[in-house]
Motif scaffolding. Sequence first.
Motif, PDB file in Angstrom:
ATOM      1  N   LEU A   1       0.917  -1.055   0.094  1.00 42.96           N
ATOM      2  CA  LEU A   1       0.290  -0.063  -0.129  1.00 42.96           C
ATOM      3  C   LEU A   1       0.561   1.367  -0.060  1.00 42.96           C
ATOM      4  N   LYS A   2       1.610   1.079   0.799  1.00 49.16           N
ATOM      5  CA  LYS A   2       2.435   2.219   0.959  1.00 49.16           C
ATOM      6  C   LYS A   2       3.779   2.976  -0.202  1.00 49.16           C
ATOM      7  N   SER A   3       4.061   1.574  -1.022  1.00 50.83           N
ATOM      8  CA  SER A   3       4.479   2.439  -2.163  1.00 50.83           C
ATOM      9  C   SER A   3       3.358   2.305  -3.789  1.00 50.83           C
ATOM     10  N   LYS A   4       2.379   1.996  -3.560  1.00 54.25           N
ATOM     11  CA  LYS A   4       1.331   2.628  -4.263  1.00 54.25           C
ATOM     12  C   LYS A   4       0.747   4.181  -3.766  1.00 54.25           C
ATOM     13  N   TYR A   5       0.519   3.902  -2.968  1.00 52.45           N
ATOM     14  CA  TYR A   5       0.653   5.627  -2.565  1.00 52.45           C
ATOM     15  C   TYR A   5       1.800   7.100  -2.902  1.00 52.45           C
TER      16      TYR A   5
ATOM     17  N   LEU B   1       7.760  12.372   2.206  1.00 50.39           N
ATOM     18  CA  LEU B   1       8.756  11.968   3.034  1.00 50.39           C
ATOM     19  C   LEU B   1       8.567  11.276   4.109  1.00 50.39           C
ATOM     20  N   GLN B   2       7.271  11.558   4.610  1.00 51.97           N
ATOM     21  CA  GLN B   2       6.447  10.762   6.099  1.00 51.97           C
ATOM     22  C   GLN B   2       6.146   9.420   4.783  1.00 51.97           C
ATOM     23  N   LEU B   3       5.396   9.244   3.635  1.00 48.89           N
ATOM     24  CA  LEU B   3       6.197   7.477   3.992  1.00 48.89           C
ATOM     25  C   LEU B   3       7.728   6.612   3.355  1.00 48.89           C
ATOM     26  N   GLN B   4       8.319   8.079   2.994  1.00 53.87           N
ATOM     27  CA  GLN B   4       9.705   6.566   3.386  1.00 53.87           C
ATOM     28  C   GLN B   4      10.279   6.974   4.700  1.00 53.87           C
ATOM     29  N   ASN B   5      10.086   7.772   5.224  1.00 54.11           N
ATOM     30  CA  ASN B   5       9.857   7.484   7.154  1.00 54.11           C
ATOM     31  C   ASN B   5       9.620   6.726   7.557  1.00 54.11           C
ATOM     32  N   ASP B   6       7.991   5.930   7.222  1.00 53.71           N
ATOM     33  CA  ASP B   6       7.407   4.613   7.775  1.00 53.71           C
ATOM     34  C   ASP B   6       8.112   3.535   7.349  1.00 53.71           C
ATOM     35  N   ASP B   7       8.992   3.645   6.287  1.00 49.56           N
ATOM     36  CA  ASP B   7       9.657   2.374   5.526  1.00 49.56           C
ATOM     37  C   ASP B   7      10.861   1.902   6.116  1.00 49.56           C
TER      38      ASP B   7
END
Length: 80
Positions: free
Chosen positions: A32-36, A72-78
């Motif tokens: 899901l994060k990848s899609k977002y 950036l938030q999605l990257q940090n979550d990863d």
Amino acid sequence: MKNTNKRSLSEYDEQDLIKQYEIEKAENILQLKSKYRKIVNAGIASWVKDFQAGQIKIDTVDDLKKLIELDLQLQNDDQD
């Protein structure tokens, strides 16, 4: 006649099922994060294209800022 057979899982089997569930859950979240991130990146690219074409003025950068912050938030979550 009443069936009294019960199937029980060993402690090992239960732990294995729980681990399998957690792995599948984590994989789904990553997908899901990848899609977002793809959606966010497409939005950023569209914003830059419109900005370069003169369709967006400097006073409307808030949308770009929000997209960048989300990316950036999605990257940090990863990384967590």
